[in-house]
Design a protein around this motif. Structure first.
Motif, PDB file in Angstrom:
ATOM      1  N   ALA A  95       0.823  -1.215   0.000  1.00  0.00           N
ATOM      2  CA  ALA A  95       0.000   0.000   0.000  1.00  0.00           C
ATOM      3  C   ALA A  95       0.856   1.264   0.000  1.00  0.00           C
ATOM      4  CB  ALA A  95      -0.932  -0.003   1.208  1.00  0.00           C
ATOM      5  N   THR A  96       1.964   1.248   0.714  1.00  0.00           N
ATOM      6  CA  THR A  96       2.796   2.454   0.811  1.00  0.00           C
ATOM      7  C   THR A  96       3.438   2.843  -0.517  1.00  0.00           C
ATOM      8  OG1 THR A  96       4.636   1.065   1.568  1.00  0.00           O
ATOM      9  CG2 THR A  96       3.294   2.124   3.257  1.00  0.00           C
ATOM     10  N   SER A  97       3.574   1.871  -1.426  1.00  0.00           N
ATOM     11  CA  SER A  97       4.181   2.171  -2.731  1.00  0.00           C
ATOM     12  C   SER A  97       3.138   2.289  -3.835  1.00  0.00           C
ATOM     13  CB  SER A  97       5.202   1.090  -3.101  1.00  0.00           C
ATOM     14  OG  SER A  97       4.585  -0.181  -3.145  1.00  0.00           O
ATOM     15  N   PHE A  98       1.863   2.325  -3.447  1.00  0.00           N
ATOM     16  CA  PHE A  98       0.791   2.375  -4.435  1.00  0.00           C
ATOM     17  C   PHE A  98       0.686   3.760  -5.083  1.00  0.00           C
ATOM     18  CE2 PHE A  98      -3.775   3.500  -5.122  1.00  0.00           C
ATOM     19  CZ  PHE A  98      -4.006   2.703  -6.233  1.00  0.00           C
ATOM     20  N   SER A 125      -1.215   9.505  -3.165  1.00  0.00           N
ATOM     21  CA  SER A 125      -0.680   8.179  -3.456  1.00  0.00           C
ATOM     22  C   SER A 125      -0.398   7.456  -2.141  1.00  0.00           C
ATOM     23  CB  SER A 125       0.594   8.292  -4.302  1.00  0.00           C
ATOM     24  OG  SER A 125       1.590   9.028  -3.583  1.00  0.00           O
ATOM     25  N   GLY A 126       0.120   6.232  -2.250  1.00  0.00           N
ATOM     26  CA  GLY A 126       0.474   5.477  -1.055  1.00  0.00           C
ATOM     27  C   GLY A 126      -0.734   4.981  -0.276  1.00  0.00           C
ATOM     28  N   ALA A 127      -0.532   4.754   1.011  1.00  0.00           N
ATOM     29  CA  ALA A 127      -1.578   4.205   1.867  1.00  0.00           C
ATOM     30  C   ALA A 127      -2.798   5.108   1.933  1.00  0.00           C
ATOM     31  CB  ALA A 127      -1.032   3.968   3.278  1.00  0.00           C
ATOM     32  N   ALA A 131      -6.657   4.005   1.197  1.00  0.00           N
ATOM     33  CA  ALA A 131      -7.670   4.241   2.220  1.00  0.00           C
ATOM     34  C   ALA A 131      -8.851   5.029   1.667  1.00  0.00           C
ATOM     35  CB  ALA A 131      -7.049   4.964   3.409  1.00  0.00           C
ATOM     36  N   ARG A 132      -8.573   6.039   0.834  1.00  0.00           N
ATOM     37  CA  ARG A 132      -9.666   6.835   0.259  1.00  0.00           C
ATOM     38  C   ARG A 132     -10.557   5.984  -0.636  1.00  0.00           C
ATOM     39  NH1 ARG A 132      -7.398  12.829  -1.543  1.00  0.00           N
ATOM     40  NH2 ARG A 132      -6.606  13.478   0.512  1.00  0.00           N
ATOM     41  N   LEU A 133      -9.970   5.073  -1.376  1.00  0.00           N
ATOM     42  CA  LEU A 133     -10.746   4.209  -2.267  1.00  0.00           C
ATOM     43  C   LEU A 133     -11.567   3.193  -1.486  1.00  0.00           C
ATOM     44  CD1 LEU A 133      -7.981   3.560  -4.946  1.00  0.00           C
ATOM     45  CD2 LEU A 133     -10.140   4.757  -5.366  1.00  0.00           C
ATOM     46  N   LEU A 134     -11.007   2.720  -0.396  1.00  0.00           N
ATOM     47  CA  LEU A 134     -11.595   1.617   0.342  1.00  0.00           C
ATOM     48  C   LEU A 134     -12.629   2.044   1.390  1.00  0.00           C
ATOM     49  CD1 LEU A 134     -11.099  -1.449   0.256  1.00  0.00           C
ATOM     50  CD2 LEU A 134      -9.422  -1.146   2.089  1.00  0.00           C
ATOM     51  N   ALA A 135     -12.423   3.205   1.989  1.00  0.00           N
ATOM     52  CA  ALA A 135     -13.231   3.632   3.134  1.00  0.00           C
ATOM     53  C   ALA A 135     -14.738   3.605   2.894  1.00  0.00           C
ATOM     54  CB  ALA A 135     -12.783   5.020   3.594  1.00  0.00           C
ATOM     55  N   PRO A 136     -15.244   4.107   1.756  1.00  0.00           N
ATOM     56  CA  PRO A 136     -16.708   4.102   1.565  1.00  0.00           C
ATOM     57  C   PRO A 136     -17.300   2.696   1.547  1.00  0.00           C
ATOM     58  CG  PRO A 136     -15.642   5.589   0.009  1.00  0.00           C
ATOM     59  CD  PRO A 136     -14.550   4.785   0.640  1.00  0.00           C
ATOM     60  N   LEU A 137     -16.574   1.723   1.007  1.00  0.00           N
ATOM     61  CA  LEU A 137     -17.106   0.365   0.919  1.00  0.00           C
ATOM     62  C   LEU A 137     -17.109  -0.336   2.273  1.00  0.00           C
ATOM     63  CD1 LEU A 137     -15.467  -0.864  -2.410  1.00  0.00           C
ATOM     64  CD2 LEU A 137     -17.753   0.075  -2.041  1.00  0.00           C
ATOM     65  N   LEU A 138     -16.118  -0.009   3.097  1.00  0.00           N
ATOM     66  CA  LEU A 138     -16.048  -0.635   4.417  1.00  0.00           C
ATOM     67  C   LEU A 138     -16.764   0.177   5.481  1.00  0.00           C
ATOM     68  CD1 LEU A 138     -12.346  -1.928   4.553  1.00  0.00           C
ATOM     69  CD2 LEU A 138     -14.419  -3.169   3.917  1.00  0.00           C
ATOM     70  N   ASP A 139     -17.288   1.321   5.083  1.00  0.00           N
ATOM     71  CA  ASP A 139     -17.964   2.217   6.027  1.00  0.00           C
ATOM     72  C   ASP A 139     -17.043   2.519   7.209  1.00  0.00           C
ATOM     73  OD1 ASP A 139     -20.026   3.802   6.984  1.00  0.00           O
ATOM     74  OD2 ASP A 139     -20.979   2.163   8.078  1.00  0.00           O
ATOM     75  N   GLU A 144      -8.309   6.474   9.563  1.00  0.00           N
ATOM     76  CA  GLU A 144      -8.056   5.281  10.365  1.00  0.00           C
ATOM     77  C   GLU A 144      -7.526   4.145   9.491  1.00  0.00           C
ATOM     78  OE1 GLU A 144     -10.635   2.013  12.930  1.00  0.00           O
ATOM     79  OE2 GLU A 144     -11.434   4.044  12.646  1.00  0.00           O
ATOM     80  N   LEU A 145      -8.129   4.002   8.331  1.00  0.00           N
ATOM     81  CA  LEU A 145      -7.671   2.979   7.395  1.00  0.00           C
ATOM     82  C   LEU A 145      -6.247   3.259   6.925  1.00  0.00           C
ATOM     83  CD1 LEU A 145     -10.638   2.083   5.000  1.00  0.00           C
ATOM     84  CD2 LEU A 145      -9.311   0.529   6.403  1.00  0.00           C
ATOM     85  N   GLY A 146      -5.986   4.529   6.629  1.00  0.00           N
ATOM     86  CA  GLY A 146      -4.653   4.911   6.170  1.00  0.00           C
ATOM     87  C   GLY A 146      -3.587   4.583   7.202  1.00  0.00           C
ATOM     88  N   ALA A 147      -3.905   4.797   8.468  1.00  0.00           N
ATOM     89  CA  ALA A 147      -2.952   4.484   9.533  1.00  0.00           C
ATOM     90  C   ALA A 147      -2.684   2.982   9.601  1.00  0.00           C
ATOM     91  CB  ALA A 147      -3.489   4.983  10.871  1.00  0.00           C
ATOM     92  N   ASP A 148      -3.755   2.173   9.417  1.00  0.00           N
ATOM     93  CA  ASP A 148      -3.592   0.711   9.441  1.00  0.00           C
ATOM     94  C   ASP A 148      -2.744   0.226   8.276  1.00  0.00           C
ATOM     95  OD1 ASP A 148      -5.153   0.528  11.712  1.00  0.00           O
ATOM     96  OD2 ASP A 148      -7.004   0.103  10.618  1.00  0.00           O
TER      97      ASP A 148
END
Length: 604
Positions: A95-98, A125-127, A131-139, A144-148
């Protein structure tokens, strides 16, 4: 040293230029030999290890989770099942190199996909981008996601037990190798409180924690499988690289003897009965008189299976014990008859109060001396009459009959939290307890044991083992019969029929409340006082158990309540017995009973 080399070349006619060429050539040979040696080491000696290291870095072993078996009612209703769920896993190192692919670019066209949020570029870019892409789907919160996802780890659980729909939506984000779904499961239960505490629940790891989930954990649990393959840079499976695989073996399905329709109705009758009579609690059992199968096992507690309360509580229907009161006269009467102490139609003059070995015993309601037969003593539930009739019955004979009826014995159902009650030995009985056991005091039972007492009479003197597990599927999914068909004769058939006849007469006092129109019923009621912590009689147990139809036994129905308005078992629990009995006759389309013509005289 250099002079000696030049002298050596001159002595052999080799000029300076030629000598230099030879020296350079020798140096090149030495370098070439060194490189060749290194090449041999890498290719032949270290090559295999290097290749294995490269392969290992691409190799993944993915666990294929086994699904836990279902728990079903006998009529096919699913009481507990595991549904498909996924744990969403992140790879922080990736994720950090995404770097997101902006839509409309040559790169997006070449790859066939792009990344955007509401049609706009991700912007980072990166984590943080993942996180921005994933957060809406995981609610979940993007920060918080970015930190994980920010780190060098290879595995972090972002969210557990998401639905297949959410997992498919995440797959469409084109985050292969960064975020993926790991197959899991979630235990779900019927949306009601049917046998909630009895079913129990599972732990976070999916293993049984309480109730039947714990008792049947071995049968319900499966064996996980796995797949070993190599991943590409995008996280995709490289075709042809699956090297090892083991299929998961799902757990077995377990079918109970419980009929969910019957159990649901019993639950409703109990809840309404407890509420209307202001009782503390109620318990009911419906047993198939022919097979010993438990069709309903309910209490008035509203505990949902799988809840924290279900995991912490045993079912009251199996854990609650109490003195049975006058239902205890059934095995006592059987002992008197079976041991030849008296005949069912023997004559007695029964007083309100009777003294035996210096101990006084009396009936619940005052009456002058009555001329009753032994059948009449049971019909009128006379304590004095039972003590009088049992004078020549030894303590050991009394104890033996109680144990043969299942009192003080485990039911054999192996239910979590089940209590077998308390039955002292004859040597522990004092002069009073020796006689109180004749009318259901001085020992305790649970509701299943009380049902078993009556079932012995319904089964013509045979104590048939009760069953709660009907079948378990084998590895091929075929149901394997698990009914316990063990049985032991307790009474002569003639004696059992005489007791049943007397129990049918016992309904007369409660016929308007506990009778079922069109059907003969053999019953016994009980009312027992409960001793509180201070030694005072502070509570009442009102119970009622019977056989329906009495002429051709099909079902045993047992109802128990604590502290209902009205107190007496016949007028309180008896009312619920009638409702349940009527439902059973209609559901199973049982023919009406013929008129009774064989009643044993109850008076003389």
């Amino acid at each position: 040293m250099a002079h000696r080399v030049r002298d050596w070349f001159r002595a052999r006619g080799i000029d300076a230029f030629a000598a230099r060429c030879i020296a350079v050539g020798m140096i090149l040979v030495i370098v070439a030999c060194t490189c060749f040696g290194k090449l041999i080491q890498v290719q032949l000696l270290d090559g295999q290890a290097t290749a294995e290291a490269a392969t290992n870095s691409r190799t993944s072993k993915v666990v294929v989770s086994a699904k836990r078996g279902r728990i079903l009612a006998s009529n096919g209703t699913v009481l507990a099942q595991s549904v498909e769920r996924y744990n969403i896993i992140g790879v922080p190192d990736a994720a950090t190199s995404f770097t997101p692919v902006d839509c409309g670019t040559k790169q997006a066209k070449a790859l066939g996909y792009c990344h955007s949020i509401d049609g706009k570029p991700v912007g980072v870019s990166g984590a943080a981008a993942v996180a921005r892409l994933l957060a809406p789907l995981l609610d979940m919160d993007a920060m918080e996601l970015g930190a994980d996802l920010n780190g060098t780890n290879q595995y972090v659980i972002l969210k557990k037990d998401v639905t297949p729909q959410v997992k498919r939506a995440i797959d469409k984000l084109n985050l292969g190798g960064i975020v993926y779904g790991e197959l899991s499961s979630q235990r779900v239960y019927a949306e009601n409180t049917l046998i909630g505490a009895l079913l129990g629940g599972v732990n976070d790891d999916g293993s049984g924690a309480s109730g039947l989930e714990l008792t049947l954990n071995k049968q319900l649990s499966g064996t996980d499988g796995y797949t070993v393959y190599q991943r590409g840079n995008g996280g995709e499976v490289i075709p042809g690289t699956v090297s090892k695989t083991k299929a998961a073996q799902d757990g077995s399905d377990v079918t109970l003897t419980i009929d969910s329709d019957v159990d649901w109705y019993v639950k409703r009758v109990l809840a309404e009965g407890v509420a209307s009579s202001h009782a503390k609690w109620g318990i009911a059992v419906v047993e198939d008189a022919l097979t010993g199968e438990i069709l309903a096992l309910e209490d008035s507690d509203a505990i949902q299976a799988g809840s924290s309360e279900a995991k912490a509580s045993a079912s009251r229907a199996v854990s609650q014990t109490f003195e049975p009161g006058s239902i205890g006269k059934v095995p006592a009467l059987a002992a008197i008859l079976q041991n030849g102490v008296h005949k069912i139609d023997d004559h007695f003059t029964v007083p309100y109060e009777y003294t035996s070995e210096g101990q006084k015993f009396h009936d619940a309601i005052y009456h002058p001396d009555k001329r009753w037969t032994l059948a009449g003593i049971l019909q009128n539930s006379s304590n004095s009459g039972m003590v009088m009739a049992a004078e020549k019955l030894t303590s050991q004979q009394r104890y033996d009959m109680l144990t043969k009826f299942g009192i003080g014995q485990a039911t054999g159902l192996n239910l979590p939290g089940e209590s077998r009650g308390v039955l002292g030995t004859p040597s522990s009985w004092d002069g009073r307890t020796k006689n109180t056991v004749l009318f259901g005091q001085g020992y305790t039972v649970n509701a299943l044991q009380l049902s078993r007492v009556v079932s012995v009479i319904a089964n013509k003197g045979v104590n048939r083992q009760q069953s709660l597990i009907k079948s378990v599927t084998d590895k091929n999914g075929k149901p394997v019969d698990m009914l316990n068909r063990s049985a032991a004769r307790v009474l002569d058939e003639k004696i059992a029929n005489q007791v049943r006849n007397a129990m049918e007469s016992a309904l007369e006092e409660y016929k308007g409340v506990a009778g079922v129109n069109g059907y003969r019923v053999a019953v016994k009621s009980g009312t027992a006082e409960v001793v509180g912590s201070d030694g005072s009689l502070s509570s009442i147990i009102a119970d009622f158990a019977g056989i329906i139809p009495a002429n051709d036994p099909r079902f045993i129905v047992t109802v128990v309540m604590q502290d209902p308005d009205g107190s007496y078992g016949g007028t309180t629990s008896g009312k619920l017995f009638a409702k349940i009995g009527e439902f059973l006759m209609q559901k199973y389309d049982v023919p009406n009973s013929p008129a009774r013509t064989d009643a044993i005289p109850v008076e003389w």
